[in-house]
Design an enzyme around this catalytic site. Structure first.
Site, PDB file in Angstrom:
ATOM      1  N   LYS A 136      91.976 -73.646  15.441  1.00 16.22           N
ATOM      2  CA  LYS A 136      91.013 -72.559  15.367  1.00 16.22           C
ATOM      3  C   LYS A 136      91.717 -71.221  15.142  1.00 16.22           C
ATOM      4  CE  LYS A 136      87.031 -70.887  18.067  1.00 16.22           C
ATOM      5  NZ  LYS A 136      86.272 -71.108  19.316  1.00 16.22           N
ATOM      6  N   SER A 211      81.630 -71.513  18.506  1.00 19.39           N
ATOM      7  CA  SER A 211      82.417 -70.695  17.593  1.00 19.39           C
ATOM      8  C   SER A 211      83.512 -71.471  16.856  1.00 19.39           C
ATOM      9  CB  SER A 211      83.061 -69.527  18.353  1.00 19.39           C
ATOM     10  OG  SER A 211      83.915 -69.985  19.375  1.00 19.39           O
ATOM     11  N   GLY A 233      81.166 -71.377  26.078  1.00 15.57           N
ATOM     12  CA  GLY A 233      79.730 -71.470  26.279  1.00 15.57           C
ATOM     13  C   GLY A 233      79.141 -72.635  25.507  1.00 15.57           C
ATOM     14  N   GLY A 234      80.052 -73.415  24.867  1.00 12.94           N
ATOM     15  CA  GLY A 234      79.637 -74.548  24.044  1.00 12.94           C
ATOM     16  C   GLY A 234      80.354 -74.591  22.715  1.00 12.94           C
ATOM     17  N   SER A 235      81.421 -73.807  22.570  1.00 13.89           N
ATOM     18  CA  SER A 235      82.032 -73.583  21.249  1.00 13.89           C
ATOM     19  C   SER A 235      82.803 -74.766  20.688  1.00 13.89           C
ATOM     20  CB  SER A 235      82.959 -72.363  21.305  1.00 13.89           C
ATOM     21  OG  SER A 235      82.216 -71.196  21.525  1.00 13.89           O
TER      22      SER A 235
END
Length: 545
Positions: A136, A211, A233-235
């Site tokens: 990433k 993200s 948060g869920g990325s």
């Protein structure tokens, strides 16, 4: 009077020129970043062409179809060479269907060729020997930018590899690409003003999630076999859900990548990258096509090198006896968190998996996660907007804001009194939830140090309550839904509340993973037409769209 007016006019003109120069400088930085990316892609294509001329008979489709475990075995045994595998994936990435159609790549890492030469000379092969790995955007690699999609982060390359990249390389992996992210990482859409919008390779009308959306798109498009994302948060889990992949968010302290990263002056990304020091911490984890790949990656990373490079990581190796155990489990389950009802297909996926687990001899127990509305608004959002969003707003240099973030940015900029009046006026019209969640600066602000300490305490109290409920039911694991299927591009910005299914496990700092178990059926589509959600409010209707 004339002199004063002339002075005023000159000042206004000077201010206008200054603003124009500032915008021009920002535009030049963006153009330079784009040019660097394009030049990197050309270098990649040239390297692939040279390899093809040297070895024209490589069967690329056969290599690309191999699961990670089988590819690893062939590399370890010498049936395939790291050079062949690397250039096969580089060729796939440089092909039009992966990069130009999805825009998932932020930058090619030309140093991958140096890493290739280095591992070819080694006597000892690591667990990921010869495996090409994508990372990433903001995971530090020496000589490359960690942009987070922000203009202010375009200036200074990272001075040394992050801990995670160092461990990957020591295990024989070859980091070869950095992938695109949403601006500031605070979105589960994947778009920024520098490198643009990333699309879902399975359907270009859909977004890949975020993200870690660039990772999701690259892996789902066949351009990478293993990727590393981050999750606050869920990325990791949302792109895995949207792209049909497997993803794991470990406990935040399990893996580290901070050492060696420049935090100048990106205060918001520093919050994300400083993970374990924050009350809702960020976790780093793998994304791949199957669960065995995630397990192999965790086994490789949880090694002595990781523990030595960062002594703050608990020196606990991957427990293979737990992973391969076939002992019956006591599994809690739920198909809704009572806050944001998911589409019918996601609830069906939970039901089918529950039935499969029961048929396999596991015991299933209904579990209801407590107080999710309170967790979403008073714990999760309050962590990020404790200062009313001021720190977050500061990262948008020159007011360059991606369209996907403008609703939230404009909300944070709105005067406090105006927000309160809007919330009061719209309450009778059932828009309160909409206003509350966009109006995070009103309902989720810590006005003093004492309030911040109390906020931290409230999170610890909630964690204790959740663990106690888990223990009372004697659960080993919980089966739950994740947001999906993939949203049409432009919709994540309208549905912040929809991430309640993932953010819970960030607040708890529990490990959580995603696996694909089904695809949408025509019956699911018909049932969606009848979907009313919680109270058929604007959120529910937007989700249906």
């Amino acid at each position: 009077t004339s002199a004063a007016l002339a002075l005023l006019g000159g000042s206004v003109a000077a201010l206008g020129v200054w603003k124009w120069l500032g915008k021009r400088m920002i535009q030049k930085k963006i153009e330079e970043a784009q040019r660097t990316r394009d030049e990197g892609m050309k270098k990649m294509a040239k390297a692939v062409q040279q390899f093809r001329e040297q070895v024209p008979s490589v069967q690329t489709d056969g290599i690309l179809s191999l699961p990670l475990l089988e590819l690893t075995v062939r590399l370890q045994e010498g049936c395939l060479s790291p050079r062949t595998v690397l250039y096969t994936y580089l060729e796939k990435v440089s092909a039009l269907e992966v990069t130009q159609q999805t825009n998932c790549l932020r930058h090619f890492i030309p140093e991958c060729e140096e890493q290739l030469q280095e591992i070819e000379q080694r006597k000892k092969k690591g667990l990921l020997y010869g495996i090409p790995v994508s990372i990433k955007d903001h995971i530090g690699h020496k000589g490359h930018l960690a942009t987070c999609g922000l203009v202010q982060c375009l200036g200074t390359p990272v001075e040394e590899d992050s801990v995670l990249v160092k461990v990957l390389k020591r295990q024989g992996a070859i980091p070869f690409a950095m992938t695109n992210v949403p601006q500031s990482l605070f979105s589960y859409e994947c778009s920024n003003p520098i490198f643009g919008q990333t699309l879902n390779p399975l359907n270009p009308q859909k977004c890949p999630g975020g993200s870690s959306g660039g990772e999701g798109a690259l892996i789902a498009g066949g351009g990478s076999i293993l990727g590393i994302g981050s999750d606050m948060g869920g990325s990791i889990r949302l792109p895995s859900s949207f792209c049909g992949l497997c993803g794991l968010k470990p406990t935040a302290e399990r893996l580290r990548w901070v050492l060696g990263l420049p935090f100048q002056p990106c205060s918001w990304p520093a919050l994300a990258e400083g993970g374990k020091h924050w009350v809702v911490p960020c976790a780093l984890g793998p994304m791949a096509r199957d669960v065995d790949s995630l397990a192999l990656c965790m086994k490789a990373l949880l090694c002595q090198e990781m523990f030595q490079l960062d002594p703050s990581v608990p020196p606990i190796p991957f427990k293979e006896e737990v992973y391969f155990s076939s002992a019956p489990l006591r599994v809690g389950y739920y198909d809704t968190d009572g806050y944001f009802p998911l589409p019918p297909c996601m609830r069906r996926a939970v039901k089918e998996t529950r039935c499969a687990l029961q048929a396999a001899g596991h015991q299933l127990v209904l579990f209801s996660p407590p107080r999710i509305p309170y967790v979403m608004t008073e714990l999760f959002l309050k962590t990020f907007f404790a200062d009313g969003g001021r720190t977050w707003l500061n990262v948008f240099t020159g007011n360059i804001v991606d369209p996907g973030l403008k609703p939230q940015v404009n909300s944070c900029k709105m005067p406090r009194l105006v927000k309160k009046l809007l919330a009061l006026l719209l309450k009778p019209l059932q828009f309160l939830l909409l206003v509350q969640l966009k109006d995070v600066a009103v309902i989720s602000t810590c006005r003093s140090v004492e309030e911040m300490w109390n906020h931290h305490h409230e999170i610890q109290v909630y964690r204790s309550q959740f663990i106690r409920q888990w223990q009372e039911l004697q659960l080993d694991v919980v089966l739950c839904p994740v947001l999906g299927p993939a949203f049409t591009t432009g919709y994540p910005r309208k549905l912040i509340a929809a991430i309640s299914s993932t953010m819970l496990y960030n607040v708890l700092n529990f490990p959580a993973g995603v696996v694909p178990v089904s695809t949408v059926t025509e019956a699911d589509e018909e049932e969606l037409k009848l979907y009313k959600g919680c109270c058929d409010d604007p959120w529910d209707r937007t989700l249906k769209q």
